[in-house]
Design an enzyme around this catalytic site. Structure first.
Site, PDB file in Angstrom:
ATOM      1  N   ASP A 139       0.838  -1.205   0.000  1.00 15.78           N
ATOM      2  CA  ASP A 139       0.000   0.000   0.000  1.00 15.78           C
ATOM      3  C   ASP A 139       0.872   1.254   0.000  1.00 15.78           C
ATOM      4  O   ASP A 139       0.652   2.176   0.803  1.00 15.78           O
ATOM      5  CB  ASP A 139      -0.957  -0.024   1.210  1.00 15.78           C
ATOM      6  CG  ASP A 139      -1.933   1.136   1.172  1.00 15.78           C
ATOM      7  OD1 ASP A 139      -2.457   1.492   2.242  1.00 15.78           O
ATOM      8  OD2 ASP A 139      -2.145   1.699   0.069  1.00 15.78           O
ATOM      9  N   HIS A 182      -2.773   0.650  12.039  1.00 18.03           N
ATOM     10  CA  HIS A 182      -2.537  -0.738  11.649  1.00 18.03           C
ATOM     11  C   HIS A 182      -1.050  -0.987  11.413  1.00 18.03           C
ATOM     12  O   HIS A 182      -0.283  -0.043  11.273  1.00 18.03           O
ATOM     13  CB  HIS A 182      -3.312  -1.074  10.371  1.00 18.03           C
ATOM     14  CG  HIS A 182      -3.194  -0.022   9.310  1.00 18.03           C
ATOM     15  ND1 HIS A 182      -4.101   1.023   9.182  1.00 18.03           N
ATOM     16  CD2 HIS A 182      -2.253   0.203   8.373  1.00 18.03           C
ATOM     17  CE1 HIS A 182      -3.741   1.805   8.176  1.00 18.03           C
ATOM     18  NE2 HIS A 182      -2.614   1.341   7.693  1.00 18.03           N
ATOM     19  N   GLN A 250      -3.055  -5.314   6.135  1.00 21.31           N
ATOM     20  CA  GLN A 250      -2.925  -4.212   7.112  1.00 21.31           C
ATOM     21  C   GLN A 250      -3.835  -4.540   8.289  1.00 21.31           C
ATOM     22  O   GLN A 250      -5.054  -4.376   8.211  1.00 21.31           O
ATOM     23  CB  GLN A 250      -3.306  -2.872   6.453  1.00 21.31           C
ATOM     24  CG  GLN A 250      -2.297  -2.393   5.411  1.00 21.31           C
ATOM     25  CD  GLN A 250      -2.797  -1.257   4.533  1.00 21.31           C
ATOM     26  OE1 GLN A 250      -3.849  -1.368   3.901  1.00 21.31           O
ATOM     27  NE2 GLN A 250      -2.045  -0.160   4.482  1.00 21.31           N
ATOM     28  N   ARG A 280       2.165  12.864  10.656  1.00 16.75           N
ATOM     29  CA  ARG A 280       0.860  12.768   9.982  1.00 16.75           C
ATOM     30  C   ARG A 280       0.208  11.500  10.499  1.00 16.75           C
ATOM     31  O   ARG A 280       0.592  10.396  10.150  1.00 16.75           O
ATOM     32  CB  ARG A 280       1.038  12.702   8.480  1.00 16.75           C
ATOM     33  CG  ARG A 280      -0.249  12.408   7.686  1.00 16.75           C
ATOM     34  CD  ARG A 280       0.076  12.184   6.231  1.00 16.75           C
ATOM     35  NE  ARG A 280      -1.089  11.868   5.418  1.00 16.75           N
ATOM     36  CZ  ARG A 280      -1.568  10.629   5.255  1.00 16.75           C
ATOM     37  NH1 ARG A 280      -1.015   9.592   5.910  1.00 16.75           N
ATOM     38  NH2 ARG A 280      -2.619  10.411   4.482  1.00 16.75           N
ATOM     39  N   ASP A 282      -1.947   8.854  10.452  1.00 16.16           N
ATOM     40  CA  ASP A 282      -2.711   8.236   9.371  1.00 16.16           C
ATOM     41  C   ASP A 282      -3.967   7.544   9.918  1.00 16.16           C
ATOM     42  O   ASP A 282      -3.919   6.909  10.980  1.00 16.16           O
ATOM     43  CB  ASP A 282      -1.821   7.198   8.674  1.00 16.16           C
ATOM     44  CG  ASP A 282      -2.515   6.550   7.497  1.00 16.16           C
ATOM     45  OD1 ASP A 282      -2.697   7.252   6.490  1.00 16.16           O
ATOM     46  OD2 ASP A 282      -2.913   5.387   7.613  1.00 16.16           O
ATOM     47  N   GLU A 324      -4.886  12.996   9.937  1.00 12.49           N
ATOM     48  CA  GLU A 324      -5.368  12.651   8.605  1.00 12.49           C
ATOM     49  C   GLU A 324      -6.696  11.957   8.807  1.00 12.49           C
ATOM     50  O   GLU A 324      -6.763  10.777   9.106  1.00 12.49           O
ATOM     51  CB  GLU A 324      -4.396  11.728   7.875  1.00 12.49           C
ATOM     52  CG  GLU A 324      -4.713  11.538   6.429  1.00 12.49           C
ATOM     53  CD  GLU A 324      -5.421  10.217   6.124  1.00 12.49           C
ATOM     54  OE1 GLU A 324      -5.555   9.402   7.045  1.00 12.49           O
ATOM     55  OE2 GLU A 324      -5.841  10.018   4.991  1.00 12.49           O
ATOM     56  N   HIS A 395      -1.386  12.092  -2.456  1.00 14.75           N
ATOM     57  CA  HIS A 395      -1.090  10.783  -3.055  1.00 14.75           C
ATOM     58  C   HIS A 395      -2.330   9.901  -3.117  1.00 14.75           C
ATOM     59  O   HIS A 395      -2.300   8.824  -3.719  1.00 14.75           O
ATOM     60  CB  HIS A 395       0.015  10.092  -2.237  1.00 14.75           C
ATOM     61  CG  HIS A 395      -0.460   9.721  -0.874  1.00 14.75           C
ATOM     62  ND1 HIS A 395      -0.816  10.647   0.086  1.00 14.75           N
ATOM     63  CD2 HIS A 395      -0.702   8.524  -0.326  1.00 14.75           C
ATOM     64  CE1 HIS A 395      -1.229  10.023   1.158  1.00 14.75           C
ATOM     65  NE2 HIS A 395      -1.173   8.737   0.952  1.00 14.75           N
ATOM     66  N   ASP A 396      -3.392  10.367  -2.465  1.00 12.90           N
ATOM     67  CA  ASP A 396      -4.617   9.558  -2.424  1.00 12.90           C
ATOM     68  C   ASP A 396      -5.650  10.058  -3.423  1.00 12.90           C
ATOM     69  O   ASP A 396      -5.454  11.062  -4.088  1.00 12.90           O
ATOM     70  CB  ASP A 396      -5.245   9.640  -1.012  1.00 12.90           C
ATOM     71  CG  ASP A 396      -4.580   8.675  -0.048  1.00 12.90           C
ATOM     72  OD1 ASP A 396      -4.618   8.940   1.163  1.00 12.90           O
ATOM     73  OD2 ASP A 396      -3.993   7.668  -0.503  1.00 12.90           O
ATOM     74  N   ARG A 518      -4.707   4.977  -7.643  1.00 13.33           N
ATOM     75  CA  ARG A 518      -4.091   6.146  -6.976  1.00 13.33           C
ATOM     76  C   ARG A 518      -2.663   6.372  -7.496  1.00 13.33           C
ATOM     77  O   ARG A 518      -2.117   7.468  -7.375  1.00 13.33           O
ATOM     78  CB  ARG A 518      -4.074   5.944  -5.456  1.00 13.33           C
ATOM     79  CG  ARG A 518      -5.455   6.033  -4.799  1.00 13.33           C
ATOM     80  CD  ARG A 518      -5.380   5.774  -3.319  1.00 13.33           C
ATOM     81  NE  ARG A 518      -5.002   4.400  -3.029  1.00 13.33           N
ATOM     82  CZ  ARG A 518      -4.659   3.966  -1.812  1.00 13.33           C
ATOM     83  NH1 ARG A 518      -4.606   4.813  -0.789  1.00 13.33           N
ATOM     84  NH2 ARG A 518      -4.337   2.711  -1.613  1.00 13.33           N
TER      85      ARG A 518
END
Ligand code: OTU
Length: 629
Positions: A139, A182, A250, A280, A282, A324, A395-396, A518
């Site tokens: 990922d 995760h 994950q 960040r 996540d 995030e 990036h998403d 993505r």
């Protein structure tokens, strides 16, 4: 607090050997300021456990040790930032986000890009995951196999310390993802759990059969409905179903287990002591699960974050936490802390304003600013020393579902899902759309999940047939960037956007990426475009120089600082007129038509000095920054 005497000594014990009494006094001062929140939040989460007091004392001892180990240069930075807690609200703050390999090949290579970052005025560099990822599919590094090792493909641990120091010396804060929701299924904790270690099995959420997973699935959404449907994965070695919100590899961490919180808090402080200045956080929205809910934004998730904030305030106060949380506007402010509510505690310093970003793209597709005005109207003032993060792309995917409430309410109203699906289809290039993009994870064309594509490609540069269309695409690109820069936030540029880089279709040939569109917006830095960044005859040059003009204007305008006031002025439907204080207005024309905008008094264009009074006619897709003359 009755346990105060038991805890401060635990924090100070590791500092006893420390030669500087000052650090002990500093630790005492910080602890006294943070203890009430820290103890209250952790007691609320874990106080029912008989071993809480012992666990809490051990946690404080670990925090004290990590404070004692914190390098002097970072301690000095801590002190400076404690004296100036709003240091990151300055209008000269500018972020830049990239993958290590795509910006510089390796961590050492990124160091060679510092002069380029300085040319842009970057003061904050978010390097996407660079810790050792899961072997194979991972990922994009968001499946972490070790928090204490750098990805060997990017260098070694010493390279991270060196880069962090070089960036700090250049006045650039290193930001890293801290993927706390995760870990990879080949992380030591997961491997230990699979090997039968019960304590490590309790780091995860495992169910012997489908009874509980099916009950949760009734109310929990899906992040990757196409490539990773459902939120649970059967793992033979675990003898059941493991909670996997994202990809099957994950594994969500179980924060109902205090050992998880203690381990992750210490992991963050270890990384902070390596020189990472911004984390960040996540997938923060997913940290706490509760049956019968969507298992997002739960009160306990905020308690965890407030406890983490208190720990950082004690052991690394120069560090920023960034949430995030790709969630509806109404859920966002809580990630920055609550003034009232549960005792008024700070949470993260910064939060992505994901609905502002999506609404700006929605306004562009609709040629109407209604969605954007609705989001801004729902964006409350922030606590002191807290800031939004504004951005055009990352990036998403662009996640549309965060806009459901605004899509229902903003004119012309109607079915929000259908409205968002229309916007998502626009960005696939449907009909006469100029966009070149791809839908993300929406199996049903009438369901809007997300959209992928590079900014310039989504805005028409890729499909432009002539110079007129190219110039229109670049105006749309500068408009979205100008809004992100003027909104009142910490703006973050996404690598390549400053050069109008387009989609990278090569992911389709990489088996481990082919199913995840993505990767369209995850290009390598284009060296040719970079060489042409000062050449006005190229798209890269027009974008770079247009952006740089905005950035240099922004640096001299305190009205654009994150905390300065913001109001929306009356305007035609397709225009956003955003005032920052009394002496600055950002005008955005989202339509292909000229639009008249009324002005009170005399104003001048921040970039050209041209004067306007009474009214200005905005060209199609025009961005205009005006300061009172
Ligand atoms: C985050 O993503 C990361 O930014 C993604 O790159 C990762 O795939 C994901 O977490 C797992 O680590 O909402 O808050 O819609 O935009 O999953 C989590 C796909 C997130 C991502 C979404 C996002």
């Amino acid at each position: 607090m009755t346990d105060f005497p038991d805890s401060l000594p635990a924090l100070l014990a590791p500092l006893a050997a420390h030669s500087h009494h000052a650090l002990r006094d500093t630790a005492t001062r910080r602890y006294t300021a943070q203890h009430a929140v820290l103890h209250q939040r952790l007691h609320a989460l874990y106080g029912h456990r008989p071993d809480f007091a012992l666990w809490y004392g051990k946690l404080l001892g670990a925090i004290g040790s990590l404070l004692a180990q914190r390098p002097a240069a970072l301690q000095a930075q801590d002190a400076r930032r404690e004296a100036d807690p709003g240091w990151f609200l300055d209008q000269r703050m500018l972020g830049y986000c990239s993958y290590v390999d795509r910006l510089g090949g390796t961590l050492r290579g990124v160091a060679h890009r510092i002069p380029y970052l300085e040319e842009l005025g970057v003061r904050y560099l978010h390097l996407l995951p660079f810790l050792r990822p899961r072997a194979g599919e991972n990922d994009g590094g968001f499946a972490v196999a070790s928090f204490d090792e750098v990805d060997p493909k990017l260098g070694e641990n010493g390279d991270l310390d060196m880069l962090a120091a070089k960036l700090r010396n250049a006045g650039i804060s290193l930001c890293s993802d801290f993927i706390l929701n995760h870990v990879a299924d080949d992380h030591a904790w997961a491997k230990g759990a699979k090997a039968g270690d019960q304590a490590l099995r309790d780091y995860f959420l495992v169910y012997p059969d489908r009874t509980m997973p099916d009950r949760y699935e009734a109310t929990v959404g899906q992040v990757f409905p196409q490539v990773a449907p459902g939120n649970f994965t059967h793992v033979e070695a675990m003898g059941g179903w493991v909670w996997t919100t994202f990809y099957p590899y994950q594994w969500d961490l179980n924060y109902a287990n205090p050992a998880v919180f203690a381990d992750m808090a210490q992991t963050l402080l270890r990384l902070a002591n390596r020189g990472i200045e911004v984390f960040r956080l996540d997938s923060t929205a997913f940290l706490w699960k509760r049956e019968g809910t969507n298992c997002m934004n739960q009160p306990e998730a905020h308690m965890l974050l407030q406890a983490l904030r208190a720990i950082v305030a004690i052991a690394a106060p120069g560090v920023l936490l960034k949430a995030e949380a790709i969630v509806p506007t109404r859920e966002l402010p809580a990630y920055l802390g609550s003034e009232g509510g549960n005792g008024g505690a700070a949470e993260c310093h910064i939060a992505y304003h994901s609905s502002l970003m999506a609404a700006a793209w929605g306004a562009m597709a609709e040629q109407d600013a209604a969605l954007l005005k609705a989001v801004i109207a729902r964006t409350p003032a922030l606590p002191p020393a807290a800031s939004w993060l504004s951005y055009v792309r990352c990036h998403d995917d662009i996640g549309w579902n965060v806009l459901k409430a605004e899509a229902a309410e903003a004119p012309p109203g109607g079915d929000p899902a259908a409205r968002l699906a229309r916007i998502a289809r626009f960005y696939t290039g449907e009909g006469n759309s100029y966009a070149a993009g791809a839908s993300f994870q929406s199996s049903d064309p009438n369901a809007a999940h997300g959209s992928n594509g590079a900014t310039a490609s989504l805005l028409g540069l890729q499909t432009a047939r002539d110079d007129v269309e190219r110039r229109a695409a670049l105006r749309r690109d500068l408009l979205l960037h100008g809004l992100a820069l003027a909104f009142g936030a910490l703006p973050v540029l996404y690598m390549g956007d400053e050069l109008a880089q387009q989609n990278d279709d090569s992911y389709r040939e990489r088996p481990q990426h082919a199913m995840d569109s993505r990767w369209l917006q995850r290009p390598y830095l284009d060296e040719v475009a970079l060489q042409h960044r000062h050449d006005a005859s190229t798209a890269a040059g027009q974008m770079f120089m247009g952006l740089r003009a905005l950035l240099s204007a922004r640096r001299r305008l305190p009205a654009l600082a994150a905390g300065a006031p913001r109001t929306v002025l009356p305007s035609p439907p397709s225009v956003l007129a955003l005032a920052r204080g009394d002496d600055f207005i950002c005008l955005c024309n989202f339509s292909a038509q000229r639009q008249p905008q009324g002005l009170d008094g005399v104003w001048s264009d921040c970039l050209t000095g041209q004067a306007f009074s009474g009214e200005v006619v905005l060209e199609p897709y025009a961005l205009l920054w005006l300061e009172r003359a």
